[in-house]
Design a protein around this motif. Structure first.
Motif, PDB file in Angstrom:
ATOM      1  N   LEU A 186      11.874  -0.789   7.465  1.00  0.00           N
ATOM      2  CA  LEU A 186      11.764  -0.735   5.999  1.00  0.00           C
ATOM      3  C   LEU A 186      13.833  -0.716   6.037  1.00  0.00           C
ATOM      4  N   GLY A 187      14.659  -0.620   6.778  1.00  0.00           N
ATOM      5  CA  GLY A 187      16.138  -1.164   6.908  1.00  0.00           C
ATOM      6  C   GLY A 187      16.671   0.598   6.616  1.00  0.00           C
ATOM      7  N   ARG A 188      15.779   1.114   7.886  1.00  0.00           N
ATOM      8  CA  ARG A 188      16.550   2.739   7.865  1.00  0.00           C
ATOM      9  C   ARG A 188      17.155   2.509   9.034  1.00  0.00           C
ATOM     10  N   ILE A 195      -1.477   4.490  -3.299  1.00  0.00           N
ATOM     11  CA  ILE A 195      -1.965   3.400  -3.123  1.00  0.00           C
ATOM     12  C   ILE A 195      -2.315   3.939  -2.142  1.00  0.00           C
ATOM     13  N   TYR A 196      -1.934   4.239  -0.953  1.00  0.00           N
ATOM     14  CA  TYR A 196      -2.131   4.795   0.054  1.00  0.00           C
ATOM     15  C   TYR A 196      -3.029   5.303   0.604  1.00  0.00           C
ATOM     16  N   GLY A 197      -2.998   6.939  -0.492  1.00  0.00           N
ATOM     17  CA  GLY A 197      -4.236   7.647  -0.040  1.00  0.00           C
ATOM     18  C   GLY A 197      -5.795   7.194  -0.458  1.00  0.00           C
ATOM     19  N   VAL A 198      -5.415   6.414  -1.754  1.00  0.00           N
ATOM     20  CA  VAL A 198      -6.977   5.944  -2.398  1.00  0.00           C
ATOM     21  C   VAL A 198      -7.376   4.352  -1.644  1.00  0.00           C
ATOM     22  N   VAL A 199      -6.590   3.930  -0.956  1.00  0.00           N
ATOM     23  CA  VAL A 199      -7.090   2.547  -0.151  1.00  0.00           C
ATOM     24  C   VAL A 199      -7.827   3.579   1.580  1.00  0.00           C
ATOM     25  N   LYS A 200      -6.837   4.432   2.245  1.00  0.00           N
ATOM     26  CA  LYS A 200      -7.625   4.992   3.092  1.00  0.00           C
ATOM     27  C   LYS A 200      -8.554   5.984   3.420  1.00  0.00           C
ATOM     28  N   GLY A 201      -8.385   6.751   1.857  1.00  0.00           N
ATOM     29  CA  GLY A 201      -9.915   6.899   1.778  1.00  0.00           C
ATOM     30  C   GLY A 201     -11.219   6.348   1.545  1.00  0.00           C
ATOM     31  N   ALA A 202     -11.191   5.018   1.097  1.00  0.00           N
ATOM     32  CA  ALA A 202     -12.364   4.235   1.188  1.00  0.00           C
ATOM     33  C   ALA A 202     -12.083   4.204   2.423  1.00  0.00           C
ATOM     34  N   GLN A 258      -0.349  -7.998  -9.821  1.00  0.00           N
ATOM     35  CA  GLN A 258      -1.020  -8.591  -9.178  1.00  0.00           C
ATOM     36  C   GLN A 258      -0.701  -8.130  -7.854  1.00  0.00           C
ATOM     37  N   GLN A 259       0.270  -7.207  -7.659  1.00  0.00           N
ATOM     38  CA  GLN A 259       0.540  -6.727  -6.267  1.00  0.00           C
ATOM     39  C   GLN A 259      -0.110  -5.395  -6.311  1.00  0.00           C
ATOM     40  N   ILE A 260      -0.370  -4.255  -7.292  1.00  0.00           N
ATOM     41  CA  ILE A 260      -1.519  -3.684  -6.949  1.00  0.00           C
ATOM     42  C   ILE A 260      -2.998  -4.378  -6.533  1.00  0.00           C
ATOM     43  N   HIS A 261      -3.187  -4.973  -7.551  1.00  0.00           N
ATOM     44  CA  HIS A 261      -4.347  -5.783  -7.053  1.00  0.00           C
ATOM     45  C   HIS A 261      -4.569  -6.894  -5.959  1.00  0.00           C
ATOM     46  N   ALA A 265       0.759  -1.558   0.124  1.00  0.00           N
ATOM     47  CA  ALA A 265       0.441  -0.082   0.309  1.00  0.00           C
ATOM     48  C   ALA A 265       0.508   1.315   0.089  1.00  0.00           C
ATOM     49  N   THR A 266       2.100   1.405   0.633  1.00  0.00           N
ATOM     50  CA  THR A 266       3.027   2.422   1.050  1.00  0.00           C
ATOM     51  C   THR A 266       4.137   2.350  -0.496  1.00  0.00           C
ATOM     52  N   THR A 267       3.957   1.510  -1.601  1.00  0.00           N
ATOM     53  CA  THR A 267       5.318   1.233  -2.007  1.00  0.00           C
ATOM     54  C   THR A 267       4.399   1.948  -4.393  1.00  0.00           C
ATOM     55  N   PRO A 268       5.190   3.096  -4.351  1.00  0.00           N
ATOM     56  CA  PRO A 268       4.714   2.809  -5.349  1.00  0.00           C
ATOM     57  C   PRO A 268       4.757   2.633  -6.674  1.00  0.00           C
ATOM     58  N   PRO A 269       3.236   2.777  -7.250  1.00  0.00           N
ATOM     59  CA  PRO A 269       2.898   1.472  -8.298  1.00  0.00           C
ATOM     60  C   PRO A 269       3.457   1.504  -9.303  1.00  0.00           C
ATOM     61  N   ASP A 270       4.817   2.027  -9.840  1.00  0.00           N
ATOM     62  CA  ASP A 270       5.586   1.938 -10.626  1.00  0.00           C
ATOM     63  C   ASP A 270       6.627   0.666 -10.035  1.00  0.00           C
TER      64      ASP A 270
END
Length: 270
Positions: free
Chosen positions: A197-199, A155-162, A107-110, A97-102
């Motif tokens: 995330l390994g930071r 993706i995160y923005g759309v998910v949380k909006g939903a 399948q991961q986006i779905h 959800a927090t990964t850039p779509p590109d």
């Protein structure tokens, strides 16, 4: 496993760390029997054990929001163990959800949308008959990005909006059953997210020092800041609150912008 009682019972998804753990601990302190979940059952059991060591009642279960087969057993095992369900806190966030779509496959986006939207809805409907009997409540953890988008997290923005819209719709649908459904929009909260995330610590400190400036109060929050609001929303003190979306964001959503003035305008030709 447990003696059944009239104690209220809460499921808090993704509660072995961060915001979820803080909510589980606060509810346990207030007398709830708490079901702690994690993708890794040993972490869920560890937190549940710590809650019990402090005199609370808890059960640690493996649960993955992206796995539809985990949804029904989570509710069933909770009711089998404690005899009832009063509160569902939808805190879990499935991967991608927090990964850039590109950076993701189709399948991961779905999967990101299916797990975080469809499965949250399905889990809520599975909890519904039990919450109907107890006249219980749901708290959904959304995000302030629904109020002011954070670039790079579509993706995160759309998910949380939903999730916010789901909150309002279920609140309206289930009000007749005495079930209250509310949501919390956290702002920047200091959790273990960057560690996962390994930071390194230096990067984490710089990040929060940067993000605190997005908050009007000029500070980041802590998991307990969100947990306190969640505990209030499921309490009798909030018995007239449903369909509400509360921003716990240090003023991220309402931060004012300066008016134009000669002092803050760029020089001609710049």
């Amino acid at each position: 496993m447990f003696e059944r009682s009239a104690l209220q019972v809460a499921i808090v998804t993704a509660s072995s760390k961060g915001i979820g753990r803080a909510i589980a601990e606060v509810l346990a302190e207030q007398g709830y029997a708490v079901v702690v979940t994690s993708r890794d059952e040993q972490y869920a059991r560890q937190v549940a054990g710590e809650i019990e060591a402090r005199g609370g009642r808890a059960l640690g279960l493996a649960f993955s929001l992206e796995n539809e087969a985990d949804l029904e057993p989570l509710v069933e095992r909770t009711v089998d163990a404690f005899g009832r369900l009063d509160v569902l806190v939808n805190n879990a966030l499935a991967p991608h959800a927090t990964t850039p779509p590109d950076k993701l496959s189709r399948q991961q986006i779905h999967s990101a949308f299916t797990a975080n939207i469809n499965h949250t809805f399905l889990l809520s409907t599975l909890a519904y008959p039990h919450l109907q009997r107890s006249r219980g409540s749901i708290v959904n953890i959304a995000s302030v990005v629904v109020n002011r988008h954070l670039l790079g997290l579509p993706i995160y923005g759309v998910v949380k909006g939903a999730i916010v819209q789901m909150t309002k719709v279920l609140a309206a649908e289930w009000a007749r059953d005495g079930i209250r459904v509310n949501a919390i929009n956290p702002g920047f909260i200091r959790t273990e997210a960057f560690v996962k995330l390994g930071r390194d610590q230096a990067f984490i400190d710089r990040s929060y020092d940067y993000y605190k400036n997005y908050h009007a109060l000029e500070k980041v929050g802590y998991p307990g800041d969100v947990a306190g609001v969640a505990a209030y929303l499921v309490s009798a003190a909030a018995n007239m609150i449903t369909g509400a979306v509360i921003d716990v964001d240090g003023g991220y959503s309402i931060r004012g912008l300066p008016l134009y003035s000669e002092a803050n305008s760029p020089s001609p030709g710049v």
